[in-house]
Structures are given as C-alpha cells and as structure tokens.
Write a protein that holds these residues in place. Structure first.
Motif, PDB file in Angstrom:
ATOM      1  N   MET A   1       0.847  -1.192   0.000  1.00 49.17           N
ATOM      2  CA  MET A   1       0.000   0.000   0.000  1.00 49.17           C
ATOM      3  C   MET A   1       0.878   1.236   0.000  1.00 49.17           C
ATOM      4  O   MET A   1       1.913   1.267   0.642  1.00 49.17           O
ATOM      5  N   GLY A   2       0.426   2.272  -0.669  1.00 47.74           N
ATOM      6  CA  GLY A   2       1.215   3.485  -0.792  1.00 47.74           C
ATOM      7  C   GLY A   2       1.965   3.465  -2.102  1.00 47.74           C
ATOM      8  O   GLY A   2       2.153   2.406  -2.700  1.00 47.74           O
ATOM      9  N   SER A   3       2.346   4.641  -2.575  1.00 49.11           N
ATOM     10  CA  SER A   3       3.129   4.670  -3.805  1.00 49.11           C
ATOM     11  C   SER A   3       4.272   5.648  -3.613  1.00 49.11           C
ATOM     12  O   SER A   3       4.408   6.251  -2.558  1.00 49.11           O
ATOM     13  N   GLY A   4       5.089   5.810  -4.660  1.00 53.30           N
ATOM     14  CA  GLY A   4       6.282   6.633  -4.526  1.00 53.30           C
ATOM     15  C   GLY A   4       7.496   5.768  -4.784  1.00 53.30           C
ATOM     16  O   GLY A   4       7.362   4.545  -4.910  1.00 53.30           O
ATOM     17  N   PRO A   5       8.683   6.400  -4.887  1.00 54.16           N
ATOM     18  CA  PRO A   5       9.872   5.631  -5.294  1.00 54.16           C
ATOM     19  C   PRO A   5      10.177   4.444  -4.381  1.00 54.16           C
ATOM     20  O   PRO A   5      10.508   3.364  -4.867  1.00 54.16           O
ATOM     21  N   LEU A   6      10.046   4.621  -3.050  1.00 54.47           N
ATOM     22  CA  LEU A   6      10.374   3.488  -2.172  1.00 54.47           C
ATOM     23  C   LEU A   6       9.362   2.365  -2.336  1.00 54.47           C
ATOM     24  O   LEU A   6       9.727   1.190  -2.459  1.00 54.47           O
ATOM     25  N   ALA A   7       8.070   2.726  -2.367  1.00 55.81           N
ATOM     26  CA  ALA A   7       7.037   1.687  -2.516  1.00 55.81           C
ATOM     27  C   ALA A   7       7.235   0.939  -3.836  1.00 55.81           C
ATOM     28  O   ALA A   7       7.162  -0.295  -3.881  1.00 55.81           O
ATOM     29  N   ASP A   8       7.519   1.696  -4.910  1.00 51.58           N
ATOM     30  CA  ASP A   8       7.707   1.044  -6.217  1.00 51.58           C
ATOM     31  C   ASP A   8       8.918   0.110  -6.182  1.00 51.58           C
ATOM     32  O   ASP A   8       8.876  -1.021  -6.682  1.00 51.58           O
ATOM     33  N   ALA A   9      10.013   0.622  -5.590  1.00 50.78           N
ATOM     34  CA  ALA A   9      11.229  -0.202  -5.529  1.00 50.78           C
ATOM     35  C   ALA A   9      10.992  -1.452  -4.678  1.00 50.78           C
ATOM     36  O   ALA A   9      11.483  -2.537  -5.004  1.00 50.78           O
ATOM     37  N   LEU A  10      10.205  -1.304  -3.607  1.00 47.65           N
ATOM     38  CA  LEU A  10       9.923  -2.456  -2.747  1.00 47.65           C
ATOM     39  C   LEU A  10       9.144  -3.526  -3.493  1.00 47.65           C
ATOM     40  O   LEU A  10       9.405  -4.721  -3.360  1.00 47.65           O
ATOM     41  N   VAL A  11       8.166  -3.078  -4.263  1.00 46.19           N
ATOM     42  CA  VAL A  11       7.366  -4.044  -5.034  1.00 46.19           C
ATOM     43  C   VAL A  11       8.287  -4.837  -5.956  1.00 46.19           C
ATOM     44  O   VAL A  11       8.203  -6.069  -6.048  1.00 46.19           O
ATOM     45  N   SER A  12       9.240  -4.140  -6.620  1.00 49.30           N
ATOM     46  CA  SER A  12      10.158  -4.862  -7.527  1.00 49.30           C
ATOM     47  C   SER A  12      11.017  -5.854  -6.751  1.00 49.30           C
ATOM     48  O   SER A  12      11.296  -6.950  -7.220  1.00 49.30           O
ATOM     49  N   CYS A  13      11.460  -5.449  -5.541  1.00 48.61           N
ATOM     50  CA  CYS A  13      12.329  -6.347  -4.761  1.00 48.61           C
ATOM     51  C   CYS A  13      11.542  -7.547  -4.215  1.00 48.61           C
ATOM     52  O   CYS A  13      12.060  -8.660  -4.150  1.00 48.61           O
ATOM     53  N   LEU A  14      10.298  -7.280  -3.784  1.00 46.78           N
ATOM     54  CA  LEU A  14       9.563  -8.330  -3.065  1.00 46.78           C
ATOM     55  C   LEU A  14       8.810  -9.282  -3.995  1.00 46.78           C
ATOM     56  O   LEU A  14       8.621 -10.455  -3.649  1.00 46.78           O
ATOM     57  N   ALA A  15       8.390  -8.786  -5.162  1.00 47.06           N
ATOM     58  CA  ALA A  15       7.555  -9.633  -6.044  1.00 47.06           C
ATOM     59  C   ALA A  15       8.207 -10.990  -6.348  1.00 47.06           C
ATOM     60  O   ALA A  15       7.568 -12.037  -6.195  1.00 47.06           O
ATOM     61  N   PRO A  16       9.512 -11.014  -6.727  1.00 48.43           N
ATOM     62  CA  PRO A  16      10.099 -12.333  -7.037  1.00 48.43           C
ATOM     63  C   PRO A  16      10.253 -13.225  -5.805  1.00 48.43           C
ATOM     64  O   PRO A  16      10.530 -14.407  -5.944  1.00 48.43           O
ATOM     65  N   ARG A  17      10.119 -12.636  -4.605  1.00 54.20           N
ATOM     66  CA  ARG A  17      10.349 -13.427  -3.382  1.00 54.20           C
ATOM     67  C   ARG A  17       9.067 -13.576  -2.568  1.00 54.20           C
ATOM     68  O   ARG A  17       9.118 -13.797  -1.348  1.00 54.20           O
ATOM     69  N   ALA A  18       7.935 -13.460  -3.240  1.00 58.11           N
ATOM     70  CA  ALA A  18       6.648 -13.500  -2.535  1.00 58.11           C
ATOM     71  C   ALA A  18       6.478 -14.790  -1.744  1.00 58.11           C
ATOM     72  O   ALA A  18       5.845 -14.805  -0.686  1.00 58.11           O
ATOM     73  N   SER A  19       7.078 -15.884  -2.229  1.00 58.87           N
ATOM     74  CA  SER A  19       6.896 -17.168  -1.537  1.00 58.87           C
ATOM     75  C   SER A  19       7.582 -17.173  -0.170  1.00 58.87           C
ATOM     76  O   SER A  19       7.317 -18.035   0.664  1.00 58.87           O
TER      77      SER A  19
END
Ligand code: NAP
Length: 448
Positions: A1-19
C-alpha cells in the motif's frame, strides 16, 4: 500500500520473493514522497483480525526532521498509524494480527534533500546509505513465516542513526568518502563461520542448527560437553559442519580465549551469538553480591569480552562481522521483585550493544540484541510456576514463544541482509513489553 519511489522499488524487490512472505500480510509505506495512500489501512487490519489473524508492517521515516517534510495525506496517515502504537499493537495481537514497524534512514530514494541525507549519514558514522534492497530485507525478516512472536516492535534500518552519535561538524562536508551500501544486501556475504556461546541447549542450539543448515561452520561453546556433542552430531548428520568448545564462560578471560583459539585453529570468524545465560532472583539464601557476580559473569561479561576480542580481530585484519546478543525483556522491565541481578545483567547487554555499535560502525561491523520474553526452554522451566502463570496472563498473544520463533529475526540480524541495522534491541515477546496490558486482557476475555 502506498506509492512513490520506495514503494515502487519495494514491489520490484519483493515480487520475485513472494513465496518467502507469510500470508496474509499488509505493507504500508509512509516514508518519502508517498502519495495515493489507501486510507483504509485500519479496515484492512480489522479484516485480518476477523479472518483469524495475519501480519502487517508499517514503513516510516526514522528521522523526525525528515518526517516533518512529509505533506498532506502521508503525514496525517503517519500520525494516525503511530498514535497509541503500543496499545494498538497489543490489542491487535490478541486477535492474531502482528503489526510491526520499520523506520528508514534518509535517502534520495525517498526524495530527501542531498544535504539531509549527508547529515543523517554523518550521524550514523557514514555507515549506511539506505537502499530499497535493505528495506525489502527488513520486510522479509518481519514477515518471515516463522517470525510469529514479534509484535509492536520498531526495526530501524537507519545505519545507526538512532544511536545519537555526536558527529563532528566537519564529517558532514567530507561525507562522500564514506561507504555506501550495495543495492542488493542479499548478494553480500554472510558469515561463513559463526561462534555460538551457550549452544548446548535452547535458543543458542536453535540458532547454531539454523546457521549450520545455511552452510556456515558453527562453533558451539558451553559447559556441558555431552549436550554439545549431541548438537554437533545432529548438525553433522544433516550435512553441516562444526566444532565444539567445552568451557565455563563464567571464568574471567574464557570468552576471549575461545575466540582466540577458534580463530587460530579454524580461521576467521564472521559472526558471534551470545546466548549463554542463567536466570537468578536475589534471595536470602545467597548474598546479593554473589547473585550479581553470577549473572554479570555469565550473562554480560563474556558477551562484552567476546565482542571486543572479535572486533580487535576484524580491525586487525581489515574485515568486518556481525554480533547478536540474546538479552531479555527483563533488561528493560521490572517484572517481579528480586530481579535486580538478572535484569541489570541484561540491561548491561543492551547498553553495551548500543555503545559498541557506535564504536564498530565506521569499520563496518554491527551488533544487535534480541530480547526474548517467555520462551519454552530449560531456563524457563526453572522459573517458579506462579511466576510463570502470572507472566503468561500478561502476554497479549496468550502463549509462550518457542526457540524456532527466535531464529528468523536473530538470523536476519546476524546476516548481511541487515547491513543497515545496528545498535538495536528488538523484543520477541508476544507483546509482553507493550504497556497497558490490563485493558488487553479485558479485551481478550471479552472476545473469547
Ligand atoms: N527462555 C526464556 O524464557 C528466556 C527469556 C529471556 C531471555 N532468555 C535468555 O536466552 C538465553 C538462552 O537461554 P535459554 O532460554 O535458551 O536457556 P538454556 O537452554 O538454559 O540455555 C542457556 C545456555 O547458556 C549456557 N550456559 C549457562 N551457564 C554457562 C557457563 N557458565 N558457561 C558456558 N555456558 C553457560 C548453557 O550451557 P551449559 O549449561 O552447558 O553451560 C546453555 O547452553 C539466556 O541468556 C537467557 O537469559 C531466555
């Protein structure tokens, strides 16, 4: 939740490691120039509670000056989320929702002015520039499927900013020469050889076993040789490697000797865990001085001695490493009468951690402490039954923790994945140390 550079960067970092994340889980980013916040965070938390529980992490600025620069919704939502934080997190814990917080240092990633970033880095001895990867690792640690006893805590990914170093003014303008953190902490190397003091049972044995399974050579130290041998057999049977030292750490100089011998015989040591400890209440049967001596000489002094010895080795060889101490909620809470010797020895561990963190920061080494609440081990079994029952009644999660619930956060702090985290004391106590527990109990009884 939330947007902005940190939120966007977090989504990129976390998506491949969702498991690797527990489910269900919520992450709310309230740092930097976040916009378009979902205003229904509370509703989402309530939904988690209604559905039997879940996890949530809020990410905020560590530096209040930086937080003042936040505008509009982000600032309002931050204030709203942090208002009554201990009470809110304790209440949620009774419904199985574990809410924790990550505070992040300054970074241009968050839209901060470069001068602010310099100031903050200078205050943390230049130990860390914040990266999205470092924040993602902290999220992964808090949302680890087995990190199920941590609630209401603040994990500061700030390079030691919270240690309040009195930075010489000149260091701010000369900062560019300081180290920066790699953008992907997971790629930096973990300690290949880890010394665990107090590895013959309980929390120390669990951490040693976990690090052996990660491929580290583990050095097990404690008094009981038979138990150490059994731990080592299990580690080797599972394909791991290690050595043992049977030693009474209460003897002055013993911790230093273990570090020196292990380093000379086996090679450089990159990680230290101090889990050796005894529980004692002062009593009429033993002079107070004797109880104090016992607690300090096992709980605190070997920790300080081993950490100091390792730091000298790291400095001398131009290397660095990570240290984790196992202290106790008794180091910051006066839980029962006669706890002064044990409690003071644990408080000494916590404050040694803060001051040693600053001493070691510029050279790149780190030290943190985990403060457990009531954990099912041999040590807890020795505690008086009445005391145990009263303690249990005051834990919002309503149960003691297990050694396996200590391992994920202790391992994160020991690993290179936490390289922007130092000088911290994190309680793993099911919410015990959060205040206002009577109302929490009332809530639990009403909802049962
Ligand atoms: N369990 C809890 O509820 C709880 C709560 C808060 C904090 N803690 C802390 O967690 C740490 C680990 O305790 P635990 O719960 O895992 O209990 P544990 O199973 O009794 O572990 C204590 C460890 O300390 C070692 N030790 C004690 N005296 C020693 C000495 N003189 N020299 C060398 N090693 C010594 C013991 O080994 P030997 O007996 O073989 O020497 C053992 O490996 C302790 O510092 C404790 O204060 C525990």
């Amino acid at each position: 939740m939330g947007s902005g550079p940190l939120a966007d960067a977090l989504v990129s970092c976390l998506a491949p490691r969702a498991s690797e994340l527990a489910a269900p889980a919520l992450v709310l980013v309230l740092a930097g120039s976040a916009a378009d916040l979902d205003p229904r965070f509370d509703e989402h938390l309530a939904a988690l509670a209604q559905n039997g529980g879940g996890r949530a992490v809020v990410i905020t600025e560590a530096d209040e000056i930086a937080a003042e620069a936040l505008v509009g919704d982000t600032r309002r939502t931050r204030e709203e989320v942090l208002r009554h934080w201990p009470h809110r997190t304790a209440r949620l814990a009774t419904s199985g929702v574990l809410l924790n917080r990550i505070s992040v240092g300054a970074s241009t990633l968050l839209g901060h002015e470069p001068m602010l970033v310099r100031r903050v880095q200078a205050c943390s001895r230049g130990a860390a520039g914040l990266s999205a990867g470092a924040v993602a690792e902290a999220v992964l640690a808090l949302l680890h499927p087995r990190n199920t006893y941590c609630v209401g805590q603040e994990l500061r990914v700030d390079g030691g900013l919270g240690l309040h170093w009195i930075a010489p003014a000149a260091s701010i303008s000369t900062l560019p020469s300081h180290r920066t953190v790699p953008s992907d902490p997971a790629r930096s190397s973990d300690p290949a050889r880890v010394l665990v003091l107090g590895a013959s049972s309980g929390i120390g044995a669990a951490i040693a076993t976990a690090w052996a399974a990660r491929g580290a050579e583990v050095i097990l130290a404690a008094r009981r040789e038979k138990e150490l041998g059994e731990q080592l057999d299990q580690i080797r049977a599972a394909g791991g490697s290690g050595q043992l030292y049977s030693v009474d750490l209460g003897t002055p100089g013993a911790a230093r000797a273990v570090v020196e011998h292990a380093w000379e015989e086996l090679g450089p040591i990159g990680g230290l865990v101090h889990a050796a400890g005894v529980f004692a209440l002062t009593s009429r049967d033993e002079p107070t001085r004797a109880t104090l001596d016992r607690c300090m000489s096992i709980n605190f002094l070997p920790y300080a001695e081993a950490a100091q010895t390792l730091w000298e080795r790291w400095r001398g060889t131009g290397t660095s490493g990570s240290i984790v101490g196992i202290s106790s909620v008794g180091g910051s809470r006066a839980m029962v009468p006669h706890l002064q010797a044990y409690g003071t020895s644990k408080a000494a561990m916590d404050h040694f951690t803060r001051t040693m963190a600053l001493t070691m920061a510029a050279q790149g080494s780190r030290i943190n402490t985990v403060a457990p609440g009531l954990i099912r081990t041999r040590l807890a079994n020795a505690v008086d039954e009445t005391f145990l029952q009263s303690w249990l009644a005051r834990i919002p999660m309503g149960r003691p923790g297990t050694t396996t619930e200590i391992v994920p956060l202790a391992s994160y702090l020991l690993s290179s994945r936490s390289q922007s985290v130092t000088g911290q004391v994190i309680a793993l106590d099911g919410g015990f140390s959060l205040p206002n527990l009577p109302s929490v109990q009332l809530h639990r009884r009403t909802s049962a």
